[in-house]
Design an enzyme around this catalytic site. Structure first.
Site, short mmCIF file in Angstrom:
data_model
loop_
_atom_site.label_atom_id
_atom_site.label_comp_id
_atom_site.label_asym_id
_atom_site.label_seq_id
_atom_site.Cartn_x
_atom_site.Cartn_y
_atom_site.Cartn_z
N LEU A 103 -3.76 37.97 -18.49
CA LEU A 103 -2.87 40.19 -18.45
C LEU A 103 -1.73 39.11 -19.91
CD1 LEU A 103 -1.99 41.90 -15.03
CD2 LEU A 103 -4.48 41.72 -16.64
N PRO A 104 -1.38 40.39 -20.44
CA PRO A 104 -0.14 39.70 -21.84
C PRO A 104 0.79 39.24 -21.01
CG PRO A 104 -1.59 42.56 -21.67
CD PRO A 104 -1.31 41.94 -20.54
N THR A 106 0.52 33.57 -20.06
CA THR A 106 1.91 33.45 -19.96
C THR A 106 2.87 34.46 -19.68
OG1 THR A 106 0.75 32.06 -22.37
CG2 THR A 106 2.89 31.46 -22.27
N LYS A 119 4.19 25.59 -20.69
CA LYS A 119 3.82 26.06 -21.77
C LYS A 119 4.66 26.72 -23.07
CE LYS A 119 1.04 29.16 -23.40
NZ LYS A 119 -0.23 28.98 -24.84
N LYS A 141 6.17 36.82 -28.13
CA LYS A 141 6.60 36.76 -27.03
C LYS A 141 6.84 35.87 -26.97
CE LYS A 141 3.14 36.19 -24.40
NZ LYS A 141 2.21 36.43 -23.07
P1 NAD Z 1 -5.34 40.78 -24.60
O1 NAD Z 1 -3.94 41.74 -24.51
O2 NAD Z 1 -6.71 40.29 -25.51
O3 NAD Z 1 -5.40 40.62 -22.76
C1 NAD Z 1 -5.14 41.24 -22.18
C2 NAD Z 1 -5.86 42.13 -21.44
O4 NAD Z 1 -5.69 42.21 -20.35
C3 NAD Z 1 -6.05 43.53 -21.72
O5 NAD Z 1 -8.00 43.80 -21.89
C4 NAD Z 1 -5.52 44.47 -21.16
O6 NAD Z 1 -6.53 46.35 -21.55
C5 NAD Z 1 -5.18 43.60 -19.92
N1 NAD Z 1 -4.73 44.23 -18.33
C6 NAD Z 1 -3.10 44.74 -18.56
N2 NAD Z 1 -2.99 45.34 -17.00
C7 NAD Z 1 -4.14 44.69 -16.79
C8 NAD Z 1 -4.53 45.68 -15.48
N3 NAD Z 1 -2.80 45.45 -15.07
N4 NAD Z 1 -5.22 45.19 -14.80
C9 NAD Z 1 -6.61 44.78 -15.29
N5 NAD Z 1 -6.07 44.12 -17.13
C10 NAD Z 1 -5.38 44.71 -17.67
O7 NAD Z 1 -4.55 38.68 -24.75
P2 NAD Z 1 -4.75 37.72 -24.48
O8 NAD Z 1 -4.76 36.93 -25.79
O9 NAD Z 1 -6.25 37.91 -23.67
O10 NAD Z 1 -3.90 37.24 -23.93
C11 NAD Z 1 -3.39 37.08 -22.88
C12 NAD Z 1 -2.51 36.36 -22.17
O11 NAD Z 1 -2.88 34.30 -22.69
C13 NAD Z 1 -1.29 36.15 -22.49
O12 NAD Z 1 -0.01 36.25 -21.73
C14 NAD Z 1 -1.17 35.40 -23.77
O13 NAD Z 1 0.20 35.06 -23.87
C15 NAD Z 1 -2.00 34.00 -23.59
N6 NAD Z 1 -2.44 33.10 -24.05
C16 NAD Z 1 -3.37 34.09 -25.36
C17 NAD Z 1 -3.82 32.98 -26.14
C18 NAD Z 1 -4.82 33.58 -27.04
O14 NAD Z 1 -5.12 32.34 -28.13
N7 NAD Z 1 -4.82 34.45 -27.16
C19 NAD Z 1 -3.65 31.32 -26.20
C20 NAD Z 1 -3.19 30.72 -24.65
C21 NAD Z 1 -3.08 31.80 -24.38
#
Ligand code: NAD
Length: 295
Positions: A64-65, A95, A170, A245
């Site tokens: 999740l975000p 994260t 991280k 963030k």
């Molecule tokens: P994203 O916003 O694309 O995806 C998050 C998803 O979670 C969304 O689709 C949202 O609808 C869903 N969501 C939120 N609350 C929910 C709930 N209660 N039940 C079900 N689904 C729910 O974000 P992302 O890029 O996939 O990143 C996710 C995490 O990974 C973050 O914490 C980010 O910091 C970390 N991260 C991202 C990257 C990257 O390159 N994008 C790399 C490493 C770590």
């Protein structure tokens, strides 16, 4: 294994797909219709809610975000922990703040639920290729139980320490990455202001003492490297707002443990200014635009 996968965004989508392709029985859920439809089209089974997804699961994985979403899912409104039978493995890969990870882990332990914080590095490309790095906090025995699942999604798995240690590792890594990207951008902008060809300068620095991951794999200057966000107008990749963030989490953590992180603080301010300028959704390497007059 029967797995409930919650959160199918840029990272969670391809991670859930890799578990499905590895032969696990995945039942997934996301609040977004579009995210659910994308994965359903790949053959992954969808549940109508998080609570429905976790019924009968041996492991729950979330991506999740931010902290508030993870706390709401496990402890708050959705309250998933209270719906799980003892022994169900809980793995949060988002994260989030180390304090939030510890809060969830404590609540999980009180219900005899083994719990790991397992944030990742490697970006969307690593998620798709199944080559993520996992930084894991929690009990070693629980990590061994989770290992086959993590191996279906990643190629490096580190046990960082107790609950919350994965999140601490991280934010250290991402604080360094945020600083490196600003420093690399600044150097490339200085070089081009001196009339240097950014491709030649990048190669000189890459093979010299300034060499770093940004120059090696993620050059921020358009036209230098193929296949990176800079070559597609900074679309996709790792968003500026997500980097902001993570740098915020690093600063909060530094205050809590009384560590000095002045460059992390400055980098956070630069990404905040960049985001306020309307670039929050662009890949974080677009921060180079702060150093390019007129861009
Ligand atoms: P994203 O916003 O694309 O995806 C998050 C998803 O979670 C969304 O689709 C949202 O609808 C869903 N969501 C939120 N609350 C929910 C709930 N209660 N039940 C079900 N689904 C729910 O974000 P992302 O890029 O996939 O990143 C996710 C995490 O990974 C973050 O914490 C980010 O910091 C970390 N991260 C991202 C990257 C990257 O390159 N994008 C790399 C490493 C770590």
């Amino acid at each position: 294994m029967k797995i409930a996968f919650l959160g199918l965004g840029h990272m969670g989508g391809p991670m859930a797909l890799n578990l499905h392709r590895a032969g696990h029985q995945v039942l997934a859920f996301d609040l977004s219709d579009a995210a659910r439809a994308r994965l359903a089209a790949e053959g992954v089974a969808m549940a109508a809610s998080a609570s429905a997804a976790v019924q009968g699961a041996e492991a729950v994985i979330s991506m999740l975000p931010a902290s508030q979403h993870v706390e709401a899912l496990y402890l708050g409104e959705v309250g998933v922990l209270a719906q799980l039978p003892a022994g169900t493995l809980v793995i949060d890969c988002s994260t989030i703040a180390a304090t939030s990870a510890r809060k969830v882990a404590q609540a999980a332990q009180a219900r005899q639920l083994p719990c790991l914080d397992a944030p990742v590095s490697g970006g969307t490309a690593g998620a798709a290729a199944g080559t993520l790095t996992f930084m894991v906090g929690g009990e070693a025995a629980d990590l061994e139980r989770a290992r086959p699942l993590l191996q279906a999604m990643g190629s490096n798995i580190f046990h960082a320490g107790a609950h919350g240690a994965g999140q601490a590792a991280k934010i250290c890594n991402n604080m360094l990455l945020g600083i490196l990207m600003v420093g690399t951008s600044e150097a490339l902008a200085l070089g081009t202001a001196n009339g240097l060809d950014p491709k030649v300068l990048s190669e000189i620095m890459r093979r010299s003492s300034g060499g770093n991951w940004a120059l090696e794999k993620y050059n921020p200057m358009p036209g230098v490297m193929d296949g990176v966000p800079a070559s597609r107008d900074y679309a996709g990749g790792f968003g500026t707002d997500l980097m902001l963030k993570d740098l915020g989490l690093a600063q909060e953590n530094a205050s809590a443990v009384r560590a000095a992180t002045p460059l992390g603080g400055l980098a956070r301010s630069l990404y905040a200014a960049h985001s306020l300028g309307g670039s929050g959704a662009l890949d974080f390497s677009s921060v180079i635009r702060l150093f390019q007059p007129g861009s």
